[in-house]
Design a protein around this motif. Structure first.
Motif, PDB file in Angstrom:
ATOM      1  N   THR A 259      -8.727  13.530  -3.646  1.00 22.25           N
ATOM      2  CA  THR A 259      -7.730  12.558  -4.088  1.00 22.25           C
ATOM      3  C   THR A 259      -8.415  11.322  -4.666  1.00 22.25           C
ATOM      4  N   LEU A 260      -7.936  10.903  -5.820  1.00 21.85           N
ATOM      5  CA  LEU A 260      -8.391   9.634  -6.386  1.00 21.85           C
ATOM      6  C   LEU A 260      -7.304   8.594  -6.181  1.00 21.85           C
ATOM      7  N   PHE A 261      -7.709   7.384  -5.878  1.00 23.55           N
ATOM      8  CA  PHE A 261      -6.741   6.295  -5.733  1.00 23.55           C
ATOM      9  C   PHE A 261      -6.743   5.494  -7.028  1.00 23.55           C
ATOM     10  N   SER A 262      -5.573   5.290  -7.590  1.00 21.08           N
ATOM     11  CA  SER A 262      -5.537   4.570  -8.860  1.00 21.08           C
ATOM     12  C   SER A 262      -4.698   3.311  -8.795  1.00 21.08           C
ATOM     13  N   ASP A 263      -3.448   3.444  -8.381  1.00 18.50           N
ATOM     14  CA  ASP A 263      -2.495   2.341  -8.557  1.00 18.50           C
ATOM     15  C   ASP A 263      -2.142   1.639  -7.260  1.00 18.50           C
ATOM     16  N   SER A 264      -2.676   2.112  -6.159  1.00 13.80           N
ATOM     17  CA  SER A 264      -2.325   1.508  -4.879  1.00 13.80           C
ATOM     18  C   SER A 264      -3.471   1.655  -3.897  1.00 13.80           C
ATOM     19  N   LEU A 265      -3.667   0.646  -3.105  1.00 11.21           N
ATOM     20  CA  LEU A 265      -4.580   0.753  -1.967  1.00 11.21           C
ATOM     21  C   LEU A 265      -3.847   1.471  -0.840  1.00 11.21           C
ATOM     22  N   THR A 266      -4.580   1.806   0.215  1.00 14.30           N
ATOM     23  CA  THR A 266      -3.955   2.397   1.404  1.00 14.30           C
ATOM     24  C   THR A 266      -3.821   1.312   2.472  1.00 14.30           C
TER      25      THR A 266
ATOM     26  N   PRO B 215       0.816  -1.204   0.000  1.00 11.20           N
ATOM     27  CA  PRO B 215       0.000   0.000   0.000  1.00 11.20           C
ATOM     28  C   PRO B 215       0.859   1.267   0.000  1.00 11.20           C
ATOM     29  N   GLY B 216       0.453   2.237  -0.799  1.00  5.82           N
ATOM     30  CA  GLY B 216       1.140   3.523  -0.809  1.00  5.82           C
ATOM     31  C   GLY B 216       2.418   3.551  -1.625  1.00  5.82           C
ATOM     32  N   SER B 217       2.783   2.447  -2.278  1.00  2.28           N
ATOM     33  CA  SER B 217       3.989   2.451  -3.112  1.00  2.28           C
ATOM     34  C   SER B 217       3.605   2.404  -4.583  1.00  2.28           C
TER      35      SER B 217
END
Ligand SMILES: [Zn+2]
Length: 287
Positions: A254-261, A51-53
């Motif tokens: 903020t949109l999340f695209s390539d990683s979960l949190t 997540p987050g990377s």
């Protein structure tokens, strides 16, 4: 109760031993979530890019090579997302089958390359999950029924999510269904749900926009009266901030695209990520 009986019962009730579980490696957090939903406690899951990377620019570590060497199944996105993988695979000497979760999906083109962000359409996420189910079932045939049952339940949740997204987007006036985002991660979402995403960056987070690109985007936002600009969790926010300041468009969050949190964030699962994004879009674009 006698001690020996307590111990025996405790052993019966204990979760599967690590050795009984299928060793699965997933390349990044979104795939990890799909594997978790299908595999449950019968898989021992390792996610390489957590997540987050940023999976586009990941630099594998020596321990990743060991992880891959011990894997029984390796789940990747494919479509060029994991450019760092071939070298890692080679150095690991691992022999596990590598399964591209996007197999069978009609890829969109981004310039001359395939756009790898296929998971942003929930219909495609269903294909990912079916591919993962089949990969786990063939690697551990004794657990195939378990994986199929869990996949079926999760696929039903994805169906419901897909309907939910369509209904939510349907509430946005059609002339307002356009946004700016920082990299081309939403092409599949755009095609599936009818929102135009105009991205100042290329497909990969590696590229930096030039001054000319920025001037072009500002002209585009004003010319097309784009109501909102969005930040992305892994990108440089200064660019979007500048576009918003110069055009008067609203910053839509903020949109999340390539990683979960991680667990505490807004998008710890795929379902939560899609819901978060749709809520951000509908609240920024509603009149
Ligand atoms: Zn991306």
């Amino acid at each position: 109760m006698q001690l020996w009986l307590c111990l025996a019962l405790a052993m019966l009730a204990s979760p599967l031993q690590a050795a009984d579980r299928l060793n699965v490696v997933a390349s990044f957090s979104v795939l990890g979530d799909f594997v978790r939903n299908v595999g449950g406690e019968r898989v021992n899951l390792t996610v390489l890019v957590g997540p987050g990377s940023d999976v586009h620019v990941y630099a594998p570590t020596p321990s990743d090579a060991k992880t891959i060497a011990a894997a029984q199944v390796l789940i990747i996105n494919g479509l060029g997302l994991e450019g760092w993988l071939p070298r890692l695979l080679q150095s690991s000497g691992g022999k596990a089958p590598t399964i591209a979760a996007t197999a069978g999906i009609a890829a969109l083109k981004a310039g001359s390359d395939s756009d790898p962000h296929a998971w942003q359409s929930v219909a495609n996420a269903r294909v990912y999950v079916a591919n993962i189910r089949d990969a786990l079932a063939s690697a551990a045939p004794a657990d195939a029924g378990f994986f199929r049952d869990r996949a079926e339940r999760y696929l039903a949740e994805l169906d419901a999510l897909d309907r939910e997204v369509r209904e939510a987007i349907g509430t946005i006036p059609s002339e307002r269904r356009k946004v700016i985002s920082t990299h081309d991660a939403f092409g599949y979402f755009a095609v599936a749900y009818g929102i135009a995403f105009i991205a100042p960056l290329g497909v990969s987070t590696e590229t930096e926009p030039s001054a000319r690109d920025i001037a072009r985007i500002i002209g585009q936002v004003m010319g097309a009266r784009i109501p909102a600009v969005f930040l992305e969790s892994l990108s440089d926010d200064r660019l979007v901030g500048r576009i918003a300041a110069e055009t008067g468009a609203k910053i839509g969050g903020t949109l999340f695209s390539d990683s979960l949190t991680d667990e505490k964030g807004d998008a710890p699962t795929y379902l939560a990520m899609v819901r978060h994004n749709v809520k951000a879009l509908t609240s920024a674009l509603a009149r």
